[in-house]
Design an enzyme around this catalytic site. Structure first.
Site, PDB file in Angstrom:
ATOM      1  N   ARG A 539       0.735  -1.390   0.112  1.00 23.08           N
ATOM      2  CA  ARG A 539      -0.209  -0.202   0.042  1.00 23.08           C
ATOM      3  C   ARG A 539       1.027   1.497   0.039  1.00 23.08           C
ATOM      4  NH1 ARG A 539      -4.931  -1.147   2.867  1.00 23.08           N
ATOM      5  NH2 ARG A 539      -4.455  -3.265   4.303  1.00 23.08           N
ATOM      6  N   SER A 602       8.223  -5.289   5.995  1.00 20.60           N
ATOM      7  CA  SER A 602       8.891  -6.264   6.645  1.00 20.60           C
ATOM      8  C   SER A 602       8.790  -6.574   6.796  1.00 20.60           C
ATOM      9  CB  SER A 602       6.880  -6.196   6.707  1.00 20.60           C
ATOM     10  OG  SER A 602       6.078  -5.534   6.658  1.00 20.60           O
ATOM     11  N   ASP A 656       7.075  -4.261  10.602  1.00 19.17           N
ATOM     12  CA  ASP A 656       5.406  -3.900  10.504  1.00 19.17           C
ATOM     13  C   ASP A 656       4.556  -4.234  11.911  1.00 19.17           C
ATOM     14  OD1 ASP A 656       6.051  -6.636  10.364  1.00 19.17           O
ATOM     15  OD2 ASP A 656       4.669  -7.005   9.166  1.00 19.17           O
TER      16      ASP A 656
HETATM   17  C1  BG6 Z   1      -1.337  -4.899   7.922  1.00 21.29           C
HETATM   18  C2  BG6 Z   1      -0.113  -4.460   8.047  1.00 21.29           C
HETATM   19  O1  BG6 Z   1      -2.586  -4.661   7.873  1.00 21.29           O
HETATM   20  O2  BG6 Z   1      -0.822  -5.933   8.279  1.00 21.29           O
HETATM   21  C3  BG6 Z   1       1.598  -4.932   7.108  1.00 21.29           C
HETATM   22  O3  BG6 Z   1      -0.324  -2.673   7.312  1.00 21.29           O
HETATM   23  C4  BG6 Z   1       1.706  -5.784   7.544  1.00 21.29           C
HETATM   24  O4  BG6 Z   1       2.530  -3.988   7.306  1.00 21.29           O
HETATM   25  C5  BG6 Z   1       0.384  -6.674   6.897  1.00 21.29           C
HETATM   26  O5  BG6 Z   1       2.784  -6.499   7.124  1.00 21.29           O
HETATM   27  C6  BG6 Z   1       0.545  -8.750   8.481  1.00 21.29           C
HETATM   28  O6  BG6 Z   1      -0.626  -9.173   8.028  1.00 21.29           O
HETATM   29  P1  BG6 Z   1      -0.268  -9.625   6.464  1.00 21.29           P
HETATM   30  O7  BG6 Z   1      -1.505 -11.321   6.419  1.00 21.29           O
HETATM   31  O8  BG6 Z   1      -1.169  -8.766   5.201  1.00 21.29           O
HETATM   32  O9  BG6 Z   1       1.212 -10.831   6.519  1.00 21.29           O
HETATM   33  C1  GLC Z   2       9.191 -11.361   8.464  1.00 24.23           C
HETATM   34  C2  GLC Z   2       9.154 -10.509   8.564  1.00 24.23           C
HETATM   35  C3  GLC Z   2       9.218  -9.996   9.609  1.00 24.23           C
HETATM   36  C4  GLC Z   2       8.419  -9.274   9.508  1.00 24.23           C
HETATM   37  C5  GLC Z   2       6.967 -10.788   9.541  1.00 24.23           C
HETATM   38  C6  GLC Z   2       5.711 -10.057   9.891  1.00 24.23           C
HETATM   39  O1  GLC Z   2       8.208 -12.428   9.762  1.00 24.23           O
HETATM   40  O2  GLC Z   2      11.212 -10.871   9.087  1.00 24.23           O
HETATM   41  O3  GLC Z   2      10.221  -8.490   9.615  1.00 24.23           O
HETATM   42  O4  GLC Z   2       7.534  -8.216  11.016  1.00 24.23           O
HETATM   43  O5  GLC Z   2       7.169 -11.246   8.393  1.00 24.23           O
HETATM   44  O6  GLC Z   2       5.470  -9.389   8.065  1.00 24.23           O
END
Ligand code: BG6
Ligand code: GLC
Ligand code: BG6
Ligand code: GLC
Length: 917
Positions: A539, A602, A656
């Site tokens: 996003r 992340s 994240d």
């Molecule tokens: C989102 C966050 O809501 O959730 C992200 O904005 C995050 O930053 C993500 O990485 C994690 O969940 P998923 O299931 O999308 O990997």
């Molecule tokens: C993976 C990444 C970590 C992140 C997580 C959740 O473990 O290495 O940085 O926080 O995924 O998205």
């Protein structure tokens, strides 16, 4: 010569007169073809009523599902015990099905008496008696040392929800033991058997005698799909399409339905057909008002009907010169075997005389003829009624199959059918007349119903063995409390290890300082851009923070990152990101604006300041080249430069988990932990600076991105990893890495499930043993599918539909197993995650020297949000393993972009302050 003729004339005149007399008297018992067709129609309606969910509770004909799903296919084998209880004789048997590949059945049996004081006494004693007989049989046959499965033929109406269970709805026929109705007869008998310590018997199947009969006959004739008993009682079963059985989930294939047609008319549907004799007989029976159809048909009642008629006729002076004997007045003195004997073709008349004399009567020739005809009318009516109901079943079968003509076989048993000289012929004839569109073969079950019951037990025993195999696999995913405590302890050790200078470099749980030192305080304000890369969605956001009011406005757009970019070169990846930013600015009408930017990235980054982050290694689905070891902020800056269209002030790079903690911390200042259970799995928390040896300074706190996904990369949790985890790891982009993440996060759970399904299929336990192309395809089970499949609200059929959407052609049985597999895998994930979290909260509690800790965890991630059970199990585990911590879970509604913007705002403020200083 003349005399002979005269005699013959005299006799036939006499016969005619008597027959006319009886016909007149029993006019109401003679059923016309039209009446039979009408009864047939009524029975069809009753069947439908019994099959439909809303009408079943009030239906007289119960149409009970039997959980017998197929007729024998010849693959059945093994050695079984069998009990046959409820007909005229109680038998215990040993059945050997198919020896040395030959389709053949061997039986050894023994009859045991069923005295009235047992079958009408105390229920527990009845079952103890049955168990005693079984024990005796096993002793005589020298079987006590063997563990044998048992099939129970129990010829009474039972409500089943599975094959090995049956709740007695009511006793019928001669039985009336107390305290059995509404209880499960299988557990009752099992309990009674436990008294015999030297007996190891497992009741695998409960079948009605009709079902046993059908299966017995189907072993020899695969066309057999109906079973009929005309014995002490009467009843029928047949194979119904699953889609018509409302009471059982699933719609493929067929299931045998025990109609319990004996109860037809119990709701008044046959009142116009019942006679005064039927009413009188009913009143004197063990179950008045019940089994009204059965009481017009079956062996237990025919003789009595005849007796009641004879008595009435005698009273009216139509028989025996009006004389009645005391035997004729006595209930039960005429039995079905007498009726059968009196109707014998040649000896019939002589038999009649003998029987009447035995009853203390002095019958004339005319009386004998009349009595014989009474028998004929009563037994003929019985056959007619049976034929009408059977014709209704056959018509239903034909219509279910949508064929013009039905070729089918009906398996038959019961003493009335077997010993009555005319009965079978009459029945067959009437059935054929009523359903001319069916070619029916009537097959007498020579060996009773137990051979069939053994077939059902054989199938059940094969399924049980398969079930054990499945359970063995699922057991690998069941963690004991000790194991979870062990995980918690190991996680705790790794956390400490990662914080220490000495061990930090080698730690698998990396404990990365984030340079985020405080939660937002509400004074933040301004307009910020945020990027959110690394979760399910990429996003770009615009975040407007208004100070004082703790309110934030956000605008965002989701962009796709194609696989070839995720796994292409670093330059391509960052160019793509910048392209998306450009699109977004354009879309928001902000072209050319230079805004401060917070970058949620992340992946594990080593940071020396808030705006620098060196990617340690890709995780999850990313593998772009030339990024590892590089500063991702620099890479982004360069990409912006390459594009040369706008300038951005990249103020912060945040994980994240950190963004999530901040998002939630904006609302709840007690939020000092951020947890992601999504594509990946990770956690961050606020640590005391004095514990962070890698960063100078001992004051205050700093957020540590634990990167706990790498927990176990040193092998410390290999004891709980399964071969499926190994498979998933080996097939991943980063083998050997992120072992804990691979057991706990959305990206991998589906893969673990897929590996298990492949294995179960290989073992022949799923998908008919066929591994489809689809099942070989990596990544088919996304988190959202797992979540859907495990939803409690979902009926089996819907699960099956989801699997079909995934391209997996599954039966309902397969669907059950798939759902169980998903459940086992996701449950373990939630528990492991909970154990990790428990380690952190306990550490925080101890570090602060608190008796009790109250803390909030900000959570995000599709697994946590979408899965129906994950969050609950996770929370339960934390509570169990960290009882002294009061943990509040706060779902991040707005994603981590908001938190990233807040961090950016704080950093910007600090930058400003530094400049001014
Ligand atoms: C989102 C966050 O809501 O959730 C992200 O904005 C995050 O930053 C993500 O990485 C994690 O969940 P998923 O299931 O999308 O990997
Ligand atoms: C993976 C990444 C970590 C992140 C997580 C959740 O473990 O290495 O940085 O926080 O995924 O998205
Ligand atoms: C036997 C079956 O042959 O027939 C029993 O093995 C069944 O299971 C019985 O109950 C029905 O007939 P009857 O006349 O004994 O009630
Ligand atoms: C009674 C029982 C039924 C059984 C039949 C024949 O009708 O209720 O379950 O099949 O007798 O034995």
């Amino acid at each position: 010569m003349f005399a002979v003729h005269l005699m013959a004339f005299y006799f036939s005149k006499l016969k005619e007169d008597q027959i006319k007399k009886v016909d007149r008297f029993l006019y109401h018992m003679r059923l016309s073809d039209d009446t039979l067709l009408d009864i047939m129609r009524r029975f069809r309606a009753e069947m439908e009523k019994g099959l439909a969910k809303d009408t079943n509770p009030t239906a007289a004909v119960k149409m009970l599902p039997t959980f017998v799903r197929a007729i024998p296919d010849g693959s059945e084998n093994g050695e079984f015990l069998s009990l046959d209880l409820g007909g005229s004789k109680f038998r215990v048997l040993k059945v050997q099905v198919a020896e040395e590949g030959k389709r053949h059945v061997q039986m050894e049996s023994q009859f045991y008496p069923t005295p009235n004081e047992i079958i009408r006494g105390n229920g527990t004693e009845l079952f103890e008696y049955v168990a005693d007989c079984l024990a005796d049989f096993m002793k005589t046959k020298d079987l006590k040392h063997k563990k044998l499965p048992l099939g129970l033929t129990f010829s009474f109406p039972c409500r089943q929800t599975k094959l090995e269970e049956g709740v007695l709805l009511s006793w019928t026929k001669k039985f009336k033991a107390r305290g059995v109705q509404d209880t499960d007869v299988v557990s009752r008998l099992t309990k009674a058997m436990r008294r015999h310590k030297d007996m190891d018997v497992d009741i695998l199947a409960l079948v009605n005698d009709t079902v046993g009969t059908m299966m017995t006959c189907a072993y020899d004739d695969p066309y057999c799909e109906v079973g009929v008993i005309i014995g002490t009682g009467t009843n029928a079963c047949y194979m119904e399409d699953m889609s018509n059985i409302d009471l059982v989930e699933g719609d493929e294939g067929r299931m045998c339905i025990n109609t319990e047609w004996g109860a037809f008319g119990d709701d008044g549907a046959l009142e116009d057909i019942r006679t005064e004799f039927d009413r009188e007989l009913d009143l004197g029976s063990l179950n008045p008002g019940k089994q009204l159809f059965e009481k017009m048909i079956s062996g237990l009642y025919l003789g009595e009907l005849v007796r009641l008629i004879l008595l009435k006729m005698a009273k009216a002076g139509l028989l025996f010169g009006g004389e009645k004997s005391s035997a004729l007045h006595t209930k039960g003195k005429i039995e079905t075997r007498h009726v059968a004997a009196m109707e014998k073709y040649k000896e019939g008349l002589a038999n009649t005389r003998e029987i009447l004399v035995d009853l203390g009567l002095e019958p004339s020739e005319a009386d004998c003829i009349a009595v014989q005809h009474v028998c004929t009318i009563v037994s003929f009516r019985s056959a007619n009624l049976c034929a009408a109901a059977l014709a209704a079943i056959l018509t239903r079968l034909r219509e279910n199959k949508k064929v013009e003509r039905l070729r089918t076989t009906v398996g038959m048993d019961g003493t009335l059918y077997k010993i009555h000289p005319q009965y079978p012929k009459r029945l067959h004839k009437v059935v054929r007349k009523l359903v001319p569109s069916c070619d029916v073969r009537f097959l007498l079950s020579e060996s009773g119903s137990t051979k069939g019951a053994a077939m059902v037990t054989a199938v059940a025993s094969r399924l049980q063995a398969q079930r054990k195999q499945i359970d063995r696999v699922l057991a690998l995913f069941q963690l004991t409390r000790e194991q979870l405590v062990d995980v918690q302890a190991k996680m705790r050790a790794e956390l400490e290890y990662g914080l220490k200078k000495k061990s930090h470099g080698l730690a698998t749980v990396r404990m990365l300082p984030t340079y985020v030192c405080g939660l937002p305080d509400g004074t933040e304000k301004g307009k910020f851009l945020a990027l959110d890369l690394g979760g399910t969605n990429f996003r770009v956001l615009l975040v407007k923070i208004r100070s004082g009011r703790r309110s934030v406005r956000m605008y965002n757009k989701i962009f796709a990152i194609p696989l070839e970019i995720m796994q292409g070169t670093g330059e391509e990846l960052f160019d793509h990101i910048v392209q998306c930013i450009a699109d977004f600015l354009d879309y928001m009408g902000l072209k050319g604006a230079s805004l401060p930017l917070g970058f949620t990235f992340s992946f594990p980054c080593r940071q020396m300041s808030i705006d620098k982050g060196t990617l340690i290694g890709w995780t999850k689905g990313f593998k772009a080249t030339d990024c590892e070891g590089e500063d991702v902020v620099d890479m982004l800056r360069e990409a912006i430069k390459r594009r040369n269209e706008f300038d951005l002030d990249i103020v912060a790079v945040v994980n994240d988990t950190v963004g999530t903690m901040m998002t939630c911390g904006y609302e709840d200042p007690n939020c000092e932990i951020g947890l992601i259970a999504g594509t990946g799995s990770n956690m961050c928390y606020m640590e005391d600076m004095r514990n962070i040896e890698m960063v100078e300074g001992g004051e205050g706190k700093m957020c540590i991105n634990t990167e706990w996904g790498g927990f176990g990369d040193n092998g410390c949790i290999d004891d709980i990893r399964t071969r499926y985890d190994t498979e998933v790891d080996e097939g991943s982009l980063n083998p050997g890495k992120q072992r804990y993440e691979k057991m706990t996060s959305g990206m991998y759970l589906g893969e673990i499930v897929r590996q298990i399904l492949i294995d179960l299929t290989k073992q022949g336990l799923l998908f008919r043993g066929q591994i489809s192309e689809r099942l070989r395809t990596r990544g088919i089970f996304e988190t959202k599918f797992l979540s859907q499949i495990e939803s409690d609200r979902l009926a089996l059929l819907q699960v099956r539909r989801i699997l079909q959407q995934l391209g997996l052609d599954s039966t309902c049985e397969d669907s059950i197993v798939v759902k169980e597999v998903c459940g086992a895998v996701s449950r373990r994930a939630a528990q492991l995650c909970g154990a990790g979290l428990a380690a952190i909260v306990e550490k925080r509690r101890e570090d602060q020297g608190l008796e009790h800790l109250r803390i909030t965890v900000g959570v995000d991630g599709t697994l946590y949000k979408l899965h129906p059970h994950f969050s609950r199990i996770l929370q339960e585990t934390v509570k169990e393993l960290a009882p002294r911590c009061d943990v509040t879970f706060m779902l991040s509604e707005d994603g981590s972009g908001k938190g990233a913007a807040l961090i950016t705002a704080v950093a910007k403020r600090l930058q400003q302050a530094q400049k001014e200083n």
